[in-house]
Design a protein around this motif. Structure first.
Motif, short mmCIF file in Angstrom:
data_model
loop_
_atom_site.label_atom_id
_atom_site.label_comp_id
_atom_site.label_asym_id
_atom_site.label_seq_id
_atom_site.Cartn_x
_atom_site.Cartn_y
_atom_site.Cartn_z
N ARG A 8 0.86 -1.19 0.00
CA ARG A 8 0.00 0.00 0.00
C ARG A 8 0.89 1.23 0.00
O ARG A 8 1.86 1.29 0.76
CB ARG A 8 -0.92 0.01 1.22
CG ARG A 8 -1.88 -1.17 1.28
CD ARG A 8 -2.76 -1.08 2.54
NE ARG A 8 -3.68 -2.19 2.61
CZ ARG A 8 -3.42 -3.36 3.19
NH1 ARG A 8 -2.23 -3.55 3.76
NH2 ARG A 8 -4.31 -4.32 3.23
N TYR B 260 0.97 5.59 0.07
CA TYR B 260 0.22 6.79 0.44
C TYR B 260 1.02 8.03 0.06
O TYR B 260 2.21 8.12 0.38
CB TYR B 260 -0.05 6.81 1.94
CG TYR B 260 -0.70 5.56 2.47
CD1 TYR B 260 -2.06 5.33 2.34
CD2 TYR B 260 0.08 4.58 3.12
CE1 TYR B 260 -2.65 4.17 2.82
CE2 TYR B 260 -0.50 3.42 3.61
CZ TYR B 260 -1.87 3.23 3.46
OH TYR B 260 -2.44 2.07 3.94
N ASP C 40 -3.37 10.99 -2.01
CA ASP C 40 -3.62 9.92 -2.98
C ASP C 40 -3.16 8.61 -2.36
O ASP C 40 -2.39 8.60 -1.39
CB ASP C 40 -2.87 10.18 -4.28
CG ASP C 40 -3.44 9.39 -5.47
OD1 ASP C 40 -4.41 8.62 -5.25
OD2 ASP C 40 -2.91 9.54 -6.58
N ARG C 41 -3.66 7.52 -2.91
CA ARG C 41 -3.27 6.22 -2.39
C ARG C 41 -3.29 5.20 -3.52
O ARG C 41 -4.03 5.33 -4.50
CB ARG C 41 -4.21 5.77 -1.27
CG ARG C 41 -5.64 5.52 -1.74
CD ARG C 41 -6.62 5.39 -0.59
NE ARG C 41 -6.22 4.37 0.36
CZ ARG C 41 -6.73 4.29 1.58
NH1 ARG C 41 -7.60 5.19 2.01
NH2 ARG C 41 -6.36 3.32 2.38
N ARG C 42 -2.46 4.19 -3.40
CA ARG C 42 -2.41 3.10 -4.36
C ARG C 42 -2.28 1.78 -3.58
O ARG C 42 -1.75 1.77 -2.47
CB ARG C 42 -1.20 3.24 -5.29
CG ARG C 42 -1.08 4.59 -5.99
CD ARG C 42 -1.99 4.69 -7.19
NE ARG C 42 -2.05 6.04 -7.72
CZ ARG C 42 -1.14 6.60 -8.53
NH1 ARG C 42 -0.06 5.90 -8.88
NH2 ARG C 42 -1.29 7.82 -8.98
N ALA C 43 -2.73 0.70 -4.16
CA ALA C 43 -2.59 -0.60 -3.52
C ALA C 43 -2.43 -1.67 -4.59
O ALA C 43 -3.10 -1.65 -5.63
CB ALA C 43 -3.80 -0.91 -2.64
N GLU C 44 -1.51 -2.59 -4.35
CA GLU C 44 -1.26 -3.71 -5.25
C GLU C 44 -1.01 -4.96 -4.41
O GLU C 44 -0.62 -4.88 -3.25
CB GLU C 44 -0.04 -3.45 -6.15
CG GLU C 44 -0.18 -2.28 -7.11
CD GLU C 44 -1.13 -2.56 -8.26
OE1 GLU C 44 -1.54 -3.73 -8.44
OE2 GLU C 44 -1.46 -1.60 -9.00
N VAL D 1 3.89 1.54 -7.98
CA VAL D 1 2.97 2.24 -7.09
C VAL D 1 3.34 3.71 -6.87
O VAL D 1 2.47 4.54 -6.58
CB VAL D 1 2.84 1.54 -5.73
CG1 VAL D 1 2.22 0.17 -5.87
CG2 VAL D 1 4.15 1.48 -4.99
N GLU E 79 4.88 7.37 -10.62
CA GLU E 79 4.18 8.55 -11.16
C GLU E 79 4.33 9.73 -10.21
O GLU E 79 4.54 10.88 -10.64
CB GLU E 79 2.70 8.23 -11.37
CG GLU E 79 1.89 9.39 -11.94
CD GLU E 79 0.42 9.05 -12.07
OE1 GLU E 79 -0.39 9.99 -12.15
OE2 GLU E 79 0.08 7.84 -12.07
N TRP E 80 4.22 9.48 -8.91
CA TRP E 80 4.38 10.56 -7.93
C TRP E 80 5.80 11.11 -7.95
O TRP E 80 6.00 12.34 -7.92
CB TRP E 80 4.06 10.04 -6.53
CG TRP E 80 2.67 9.55 -6.33
CD1 TRP E 80 1.56 9.90 -7.07
CD2 TRP E 80 2.20 8.63 -5.34
NE1 TRP E 80 0.45 9.25 -6.60
CE2 TRP E 80 0.80 8.47 -5.53
CE3 TRP E 80 2.82 7.94 -4.31
CZ2 TRP E 80 0.04 7.64 -4.71
CZ3 TRP E 80 2.07 7.12 -3.49
CH2 TRP E 80 0.69 6.97 -3.69
N ARG F 23 -2.68 16.63 -6.84
CA ARG F 23 -3.65 15.60 -7.16
C ARG F 23 -4.90 15.82 -6.35
O ARG F 23 -4.91 16.47 -5.31
CB ARG F 23 -3.05 14.22 -6.87
CG ARG F 23 -1.82 13.93 -7.67
CD ARG F 23 -1.37 12.48 -7.47
NE ARG F 23 -2.41 11.57 -7.93
CZ ARG F 23 -2.54 11.19 -9.20
NH1 ARG F 23 -1.72 11.65 -10.11
NH2 ARG F 23 -3.49 10.35 -9.56
#
Length: 332
Positions: free
Chosen positions: A20, A22, A32-36, A55, A58-59, A329
């Motif tokens: 995860r 953040y 923003d957040r991402r999870a894989e 994850v 891009e940031w 974002r």
């Protein structure tokens, strides 16, 4: 002019089965957040570096130079880099002092150390310390004296005094449940029906029956009662699906019985449950069978914990807290 939080920190909660990420602004604002499903045992082609770029790339491309803080099994012996444990008692400052930084190939990553309780019977945690720091920041009243419970495959019970984790105990309740469910005669009836704990409807009555059985076992414990998950089925007192909730109650009840016995005559400290709401609900129900009803349940304290550790390490001390809305974002 409208403003929104400026990205100040990338936090990673990188465990065994999931990753995860953040994107945090000032005061731990979640931007923003991402999870894989890229835990350390399920990495994509290209390994750790590919997962990290997937994850957070891009940031980092958009905001170069953001500090990156990663906690969890990524810093274990089987992780990307091993980070030595910090010994208890531990607070955010001592945890921050144990950070290990390395060049990932796409930016510097600071790995958070886990905690160790030394002595003849040592114990360790990785990742939970991040959640504990977060909950103490979220609920400062718990920092003076509390018992923090983190249910999971390996449940942790951490004693906190004056903002420090002074000691903790690990219970393999979740792993024992899975082993008995999948590899013993106790779990066979439900398995033959294709029923699993995750896919079946929760049976409150069967679960509390198991908890009460553990409670009533006294100093003996549940060793001579485990087979009742089988015998109650054979005598028709439990259906095949109910045996799993009964077994879950028996194991969680034994865990709580052990903790309560350890308190002896001491007053029970404030208790908070941290983690998955469904699992925390089981623990809340089980605790009520022991007469413990004043229990908080909190979820997703990790991002705030990462921020507080980042503050203690000086990684976000001078980060700006706002920027033009069209440069950031959307908040989530």
């Amino acid at each position: 002019m409208n403003t929104s939080p400026h990205p100040a920190l990338i936090g990673l909660d990188w465990g065994t089965s999931s990753l995860r990420a953040y994107l945090l602004g000032g005061n731990a604002t979640l931007i923003d957040r991402r999870a894989e499903g890229w835990g350390i045992q399920h990495l994509p082609e290209g390994g750790y570096a590919a997962a990290f770029r997937g994850v957070a790339g891009e940031w980092l491309n958009r905001w170069p130079g953001l500090p990156v803080l990663a906690a969890g099994m990524v810093g274990s012996r089987n992780g990307w880099r091993e980070v030595p444990y910090v010994e208890c008692p531990a607070d955010p400052a001592s945890i921050a002092s144990g950070l290990v930084a390395f060049d990932s190939g796409c930016g510097t990553i600071h790995l958070v150390p886990g905690l160790m309780q030394g002595g003849p019977l040592p114990d360790v945690m990785r990742g939970e310390e991040m959640q504990i720091v977060g909950v103490l920041a979220m609920q400062p009243a718990l920092a003076e004296r509390s018992l923090l419970v983190l249910p999971g495959t390996h449940c942790k019970w951490a004693v906190v005094e004056r903002g420090r984790v002074v000691r903790f105990t690990t219970y393999l309740t979740g792993e024992l449940f899975a082993m008995l469910r999948d590899h013993s005669i106790i779990g066979r009836p439900a398995k033959e029906m294709g029923v699993t704990a995750a896919g079946s409807e929760f049976d409150h009555e069967a679960f509390t029956r198991g908890v009460r059985s553990a409670h009533e076992s006294g100093a003996v414990g549940i060793a001579p009662r485990l087979f009742t998950a089988r015998s109650l089925f054979l005598t028709g007192a439990l259906t095949a699906p109910q045996t799993l909730d009964y077994l879950s109650g028996l194991l969680i009840g034994e865990e709580i019985r052990s903790v309560v016995a350890g308190l002896r005559d001491a007053a029970c400290p404030s208790i908070a449950l941290l983690g998955d709401p469904t699992l925390c609900n089981r623990y809340r129900l089980a605790l009520s069978q022991f007469g413990i009803d004043d229990v908080q349940a909190l979820n997703e304290t990790g991002p705030l914990g990462l921020w507080r550790i980042g503050e203690a390490a000086g990684l976000v001390a001078h980060a700006p807290d706002t920027m033009q809305e069209d440069e950031s974002r959307d908040s989530v």
